[in-house]
Design a protein around this motif. Sequence first.
Motif, PDB file in Angstrom:
ATOM      1  N   GLU A  36      20.119  24.117  67.880  1.00 42.00           N
ATOM      2  CA  GLU A  36      18.845  23.738  67.278  1.00 42.00           C
ATOM      3  C   GLU A  36      18.103  22.738  68.160  1.00 42.00           C
ATOM      4  OE1 GLU A  36      17.367  22.437  62.929  1.00 42.00           O
ATOM      5  OE2 GLU A  36      18.573  20.914  63.963  1.00 42.00           O
ATOM      6  N   TRP A  39      16.388  24.453  71.156  1.00 40.00           N
ATOM      7  CA  TRP A  39      15.238  25.253  70.753  1.00 40.00           C
ATOM      8  C   TRP A  39      14.097  24.373  70.253  1.00 40.00           C
ATOM      9  CZ3 TRP A  39      14.079  30.266  71.466  1.00 40.00           C
ATOM     10  CH2 TRP A  39      15.101  31.098  71.921  1.00 40.00           C
ATOM     11  N   MET A  40      14.427  23.359  69.466  1.00 40.58           N
ATOM     12  CA  MET A  40      13.380  22.468  68.940  1.00 40.58           C
ATOM     13  C   MET A  40      12.670  21.753  70.087  1.00 40.58           C
ATOM     14  SD  MET A  40      13.275  22.511  65.482  1.00 40.58           S
ATOM     15  CE  MET A  40      12.986  20.913  64.758  1.00 40.58           C
ATOM     16  N   SER A  58      12.112  22.606  61.783  1.00 43.07           N
ATOM     17  CA  SER A  58      13.465  23.133  61.636  1.00 43.07           C
ATOM     18  C   SER A  58      13.463  24.331  60.684  1.00 43.07           C
ATOM     19  CB  SER A  58      14.409  22.042  61.126  1.00 43.07           C
ATOM     20  OG  SER A  58      15.702  22.562  60.937  1.00 43.07           O
ATOM     21  N   LEU A  61      12.198  27.275  62.573  1.00 43.47           N
ATOM     22  CA  LEU A  61      13.199  27.782  63.509  1.00 43.47           C
ATOM     23  C   LEU A  61      14.282  28.567  62.761  1.00 43.47           C
ATOM     24  CD1 LEU A  61      14.169  27.941  66.429  1.00 43.47           C
ATOM     25  CD2 LEU A  61      15.384  25.782  66.049  1.00 43.47           C
ATOM     26  N   ARG A  62      14.734  28.063  61.633  1.00 40.72           N
ATOM     27  CA  ARG A  62      15.731  28.797  60.840  1.00 40.72           C
ATOM     28  C   ARG A  62      15.185  30.172  60.440  1.00 40.72           C
ATOM     29  NH1 ARG A  62      16.344  23.889  58.303  1.00 40.72           N
ATOM     30  NH2 ARG A  62      15.312  24.677  56.432  1.00 40.72           N
ATOM     31  N   PHE A  83      23.401  23.938  64.408  1.00 40.62           N
ATOM     32  CA  PHE A  83      22.385  23.464  63.480  1.00 40.62           C
ATOM     33  C   PHE A  83      23.155  22.627  62.466  1.00 40.62           C
ATOM     34  CE2 PHE A  83      18.573  26.484  63.616  1.00 40.62           C
ATOM     35  CZ  PHE A  83      18.871  27.001  64.857  1.00 40.62           C
ATOM     36  N   ASN A  90      20.810  23.660  53.545  1.00 38.34           N
ATOM     37  CA  ASN A  90      21.090  24.244  54.865  1.00 38.34           C
ATOM     38  C   ASN A  90      22.331  25.120  54.817  1.00 38.34           C
ATOM     39  OD1 ASN A  90      18.868  23.056  56.013  1.00 38.34           O
ATOM     40  ND2 ASN A  90      20.001  21.658  57.319  1.00 38.34           N
TER      41      ASN A  90
END
Length: 163
Positions: A36, A39-40, A58, A61-62, A83, A90
């Motif tokens: 994560e 990518w973030m 987030s 992205l998920r 993540f 989550n």
Amino acid sequence: MAEEPTLHLVCGKIAAGKSTLCRRLAASPEAVLISEDRWMASLFEPELRTVEDYTRYSARLRAAMGEHVEDLLRAGLSVVLDFPANTIANRKWMRGLFENTGAAHQLHYLKISDATCRARLQKRNADGGHEFQVTDEAFDRITGYFAPPTPEEGFNVIVYSED
């Protein structure tokens, strides 16, 4: 014969060692690491200024990664999902990933004290090698949302502790 595709999940406070563990788990054959933080930072770094920013991006992205993770599991690969599985919500999303594919799962819970996490965080911030700097204030705020896994959630939990 290859091992059964497994979704590896990690739960632990900031600087508990989640990413370090994920890199170790992903070193096994037929495993893919999805981070994560990486990518973030690549997609949203200029926009990430507050905890609310993180929460918003987030979630995006998920939403984008879910189907991809499922495709990898269906293709026979294990996925190490770096993540944070730090909230019930989550973990519910993560449960859907392995349930939708029939893959095995392991929830790696790093049960590390606030004091140890803070010391690691300060060192990480000073070293400058991590994608994001986290202040003590942000650590406190984010840790306030942390919910350790419970037996009622039904995960296959592996606990790592300081003891």
